[in-house]
Design an enzyme around this catalytic site. Structure first.
Site: not given
Ligand SMILES: NC(=O)c1ccc[n+]([C@@H]2O[C@H](COP(=O)([O-])OP(=O)(O)OC[C@H]3O[C@@H](n4cnc5c(N)ncnc54)[C@H](O)[C@@H]3O)[C@@H](O)[C@H]2O)c1
Length: 395
Positions: A54, A151-152, A254, A257
């Site tokens: 991103d 793996l989701k 979960e 959640h």
């Molecule tokens: N597959 C699964 O089992 C699973 C489990 C948990 C969460 N998720 C998903 O993950 C998402 C949440 O993950 P998240 O909190 O990492 O969100 P994200 O990927 O949006 O990151 C959060 C923020 O941190 C910033 N960022 C990332 N790395 C950075 C760094 N090193 N330094 C500064 N800024 C940084 C990003 O730009 C973003 O603004 C949700 O969509 C959730 O549904 C999936």
């Protein structure tokens, strides 16, 4: 999980082997190890790399992408950060761009960022040519300690979160805990909330280690992060090793959640990117779950207090955000993605509830139990009150 002891490999990366059902993959982590990560990616002999990231991560770590890519031709797919990236539109645009750039079955998709790019990259890797290799390089605590251990892979629909998805295993996961040093504190703590979930719902024996890190006041210290990463890998792997699809024992993940996701969605509808980060919303969901369990006589006062101690210790205000109303949360809860695991009841939703710390209530082999909407409403009322900064027990 196999490979139980930490070992220092030749590259300087520590390694664990993650087993999820029949899938196994290595998880390598360390400090100041981006060059080693690049070397390991090159050993996969890809013809092209597709980095999915991103804009914020790119701004911070564009140089790390260059290091990891080395001489391998690379496509960098970026998008403004946040949940707005987890859409069919963004998925479709990224897939088209990757294909037009000439990727092949030998290419490797590399997620570089948090759970959002991770989920999107996972779906992309699964869809391209019916499956190309996937490497995760998580840069948030949520991604490193939670989402890459699953793996989701899912994106959001217009109806709800993570409604469109699949299961797909990475070939490897790599991270450098130094990435986490630039995380905004709220994101760092969000990941620690998921870690707290693992302690409360799966491994209460790790609570003392977590308490010590919270009390130390510097969870971003490299040694703390390495301990947290290791503990998270152990906790999460213990419930997913025999449950590839997280449809049995893994459903305990979960915990918090059902209501947490709903709060997250409502808050993001109201405040956009300023809404609560994922893990913080899950922390509130855990408080709601704890109150429901307590009202059923399953959790003691002390166990509810432990929830508050950990959640507030991680800097979470134990109250529903002012932008979110309980009625909105209940409306979203009705669409929760655990619908269908238990026989349908119009007045109830499947929920992970604890009978004690680390002891989920089971329905057969599922750690789920039906919870009536009125019970959720009563528990939400407790955290809706402004005075909820001290543990209030509903009964
Ligand atoms: N597959 C699964 O089992 C699973 C489990 C948990 C969460 N998720 C998903 O993950 C998402 C949440 O993950 P998240 O909190 O990492 O969100 P994200 O990927 O949006 O990151 C959060 C923020 O941190 C910033 N960022 C990332 N790395 C950075 C760094 N090193 N330094 C500064 N800024 C940084 C990003 O730009 C973003 O603004 C949700 O969509 C959730 O549904 C999936």
């Amino acid at each position: 999980m196999v490979g139980n002891s930490l070992s220092r490999g030749e590259t300087g990366l520590r390694s664990r082997t993650i087993a999820i059902g029949e899938k196994t993959f290595p998880y390598h982590f360390g400090r100041e190890c981006v060059t080693e990560i690049g070397t390991a990616i090159a050993q996969l002999a890809p013809d092209k790399l597709v980095f999915v990231t991103d804009d914020d991560v790119l701004a911070h770590y564009g140089h790390a992408i260059d290091t990891m890519a080395g001489a391998i031709p690379s496509v960098i797919l970026s998008h403004p950060s946040g949940e707005s990236m987890k859409t069919l539109t963004c998925l479709s645009q990224h897939l088209e761009t990757a294909l037009r750039a000439g990727i092949t079955r030998r290419s490797v998709v590399v997620s570089f960022g948090g759970g959002v790019p991770g989920n999107l990259a996972g779906l992309m890797a699964n869809l391209l040519f019916r499956g190309v290799r996937l490497v995760h390089v998580p840069t948030t605590t949520i991604a490193a300690m939670d989402s890459v251990l699953s793996l989701k892979q899912a994106i959001n629909s217009g109806v709800g979160k993570n409604h469109l998805g699949t299961y797909y295993a990475p070939d490897a996961v790599f991270t450098d805990v130094d990435f986490f040093t630039t995380l905004p504190e709220r994101e760092l703590r969000s990941g620690l909330c998921e870690m707290a979930k693992n302690c409360l719902a799966i491994q209460p024996e790790a609570l003392d280690g977590l308490r010590a890190i919270v009390a130390g006041g510097d969870p971003a210290a490299p040694d703390s992060l390495l301990w947290l990463l290791d503990a998270s890998i152990a906790a999460k792997s213990s419930v997913t090793r025999d449950d590839t699809f997280e449809r049995r024992a893994g459903l305990v993940l979960e915990y918090g959640h059902t209501v947490g996701h709903a709060i997250e969605i409502c808050d993001h509808r109201a405040r956009g990117a300023a809404g609560l980060p994922h893990g913080t919303a899950i922390a509130l969901g855990m408080l709601v779950a704890a109150h429901i369990s307590h009202a059923r006589g399953w959790l003691s006062d002390d166990e509810v207090s432990t929830h508050y101690e950990i959640v507030t210790g991680l800097g979470v205000e134990p109250a529903l955000p002012a932008s979110v109303r309980a009625e909105q949360v209940l409306a979203v809860v009705a669409d929760d993605n655990k619908k269908g695991y238990l026989p349908a009841r119009p007045d109830a939703v499947p929920f992970v509830l604890l009978r004690g710390l680390g002891r989920p209530e089971m329905s057969g082999d599922l750690p789920l139990t039906p919870v009536e909407v009125r019970e959720i409403r009563a528990a939400l009322d407790v955290i809706t009150q402004p005075s909820a900064s001290t543990p209030i027990v509903v009964g």
